[in-house]
Design an enzyme around this catalytic site. Structure first.
Site, short mmCIF file in Angstrom:
data_model
loop_
_atom_site.label_atom_id
_atom_site.label_comp_id
_atom_site.label_asym_id
_atom_site.label_seq_id
_atom_site.Cartn_x
_atom_site.Cartn_y
_atom_site.Cartn_z
N GLY A 39 -8.35 -12.39 -17.08
CA GLY A 39 -7.54 -12.65 -18.20
C GLY A 39 -8.08 -12.10 -19.36
O GLY A 39 -7.52 -11.53 -20.09
N HIS A 40 -9.43 -12.17 -19.37
CA HIS A 40 -10.09 -11.32 -20.69
C HIS A 40 -9.89 -9.97 -20.44
O HIS A 40 -9.90 -9.05 -21.55
CB HIS A 40 -11.59 -11.88 -20.83
CG HIS A 40 -11.75 -13.16 -21.17
ND1 HIS A 40 -12.22 -14.18 -20.17
CD2 HIS A 40 -11.82 -14.00 -22.25
CE1 HIS A 40 -12.41 -15.27 -20.75
NE2 HIS A 40 -11.86 -15.26 -22.05
#
Ligand code: PAF
Length: 281
Positions: free
Chosen positions: A34-35
Site C-alpha cells: 500500500g505504501h
C-alpha cells in the site's frame, strides 16, 4: 537515496531541492505494498527532476494511552529497502525527540470531521495526525503529498487542514491496495492470528454487500448498516465491531437516507488489531 534523521539536515536538503517539485509520502513505516504504491505514484508524478521524499515516523501523539504505540511494528532497514526500490530520493526518519520538544504546548485540532467515525472511538487521534502532518508540511514544504484512501477520514481531515490553513500543497488520494482476498493492506494485519486472518476479508465483503444493496435501490442507512453487521456476524465471529456507519462522504455526518456521496465505513477489532475499511456507495 539519502537518509535524513534531523530537522537541521532536512532543512538543508529542502534548500538544495530549490524549485524542483517535491512530493512527500508521509508514513509510520512497517511499509507494505500500500505504501510502496504511494511512493511509486510519487515517482511517476515527480518525473526525472522532481524529488520524492518519504517520512517514516511512528507518531506518539496519534496513539491513545491503551493503543499499540509501543508495539507498533518498526523495521527501518526493511523500510529503507522498500523506499529505495519504489523510487524515493530521500527518507526522513527522525527520533521522537527530534520532532517533539519535551515541553511542547501547541497542537492542531480539527473540530468537525474528526469527531465522527474513527475520531469518535479514538479521541485525540486526529489532533495527533493534524499536528504531525502540519509539522511535516512545514518542514518539507512539499508541492504535493500523497495519502492512501483506506484512511478516508484522515485524508478528508488533512484536506480540511490544508484548506483552512492555506497550505500550498496539493493532496492526492490513492486507491486502497488489497491482498488477493480483498483485505485492505495495513501494517496492523501482522497482528492477526491465522484464524483471524481468514475472517478479516469479511470487512471488505460486508462493504461490498452494502454497495450491492445500494445499487439495487436500497437507500435506508439503517438497512445498509444491518446488511454489513449481519455479514460480519456470520463471517467474522472473532471480530468485535467498533463502528459500522453510513455517512456523507463530504461531511462524514451519519446519514439516514443515502442519495449521492454515500460512504460506508467500518472498524473492527480482532483482539488488539483494529482494522478499518470503507467504500463509496
Ligand atoms: O497514515 C499514517 O500512516 C499516519 O497517520 C500519518 C499520515 C503518516 C501521520 O502520522
Amino acid at each position: 537515496m539519502t537518509l535524513i534523521e534531523t530537522v537541521h539536515d532536512l532543512r538543508q536538503w529542502r534548500r538544495k531541492a530549490g524549485n524542483h517539485r517535491v512530493i512527500l509520502v508521509p508514513t509510520m513505516g512497517a511499509l507494505h505494498a500500500g505504501h510502496t504504491t504511494l511512493i511509486e505514484a510519487a515517482r511517476k508524478m515527480a518525473g526525472a527532476h522532481g524529488q520524492v521524499a518519504a517520512s517514516i515516523f511512528v507518531n506518539p501523539l496519534q496513539f491513545g494511552p491503551n493503543e499499540d504505540f509501543e508495539r507498533y511494528p518498526r523495521d527501518l532497514d526493511d523500510d529503507l529497502t522498500k523506499c529505495r526500490e519504489a523510487g524515493a530520493d530521500m527518507v526522513f526518519a527522525p527520533a521522537v525527540k527530534e520532532v517533539y520538544h519535551a515541553d511542547r504546548s501547541i497542537k492542531i485540532i480539527e473540530t468537525s470531521l474528526s469527531t465522527k467515525l474513527c475520531g469518535a472511538s479514538r479521541p485525540g487521534h486526529f489532533d495527533g495526525v493534524c499536528t504531525v502532518v502540519a509539522k511535516l508540511f512545514h518542514l518539507f514544504q512539499p508541492d504535493d503529498a500523497i495519502f492512501g484512501k483506506k484512511d478516508f477520514q484522515q485524508l478528508a481531515i488533512i484536506r480540511r487542514l490544508v484548506r483552512d490553513l492555506d497550505m500550498p500543497v496539493t493532496l492526492h488520494g490513492i486507491d486502497t491496495v488489497r491482498e488477493a482476498d480483498g483485505l485492505a493492506m495495513s501494517s496492523r494485519n501482522r497482528y492477526l492470528t491465522p484464524e483471524e486472518r481468514l475472517q478479516a476479508p469479511a470487512l471488505r465483503q460486508a462493504l461490498l454487500a452494502a454497495r450491492n444493496a445500494r445499487q439495487q435501490g436500497v437507500t435506508g442507512a439503517h438497512r445498509l448498516d444491518e446488511i454489513m453487521r449481519d455479514y460480519l456476524a456470520k463471517h467474522a465471529p472473532l471480530g468485535r465491531i467498533d463502528y459500522v456507519e453510513i455517512a456523507d462522504a463530504r461531511t462524514l455526518e451519519a446519514l439516514s437516507v443515502v442519495q449521492d456521496h454515500g460512504l460506508a465505513a467500518l472498524a473492527v477489532f480482532f483482539n488488539e488489531a483494529r482494522l478499518i475499511d470503507n467504500i463509496e456507495l
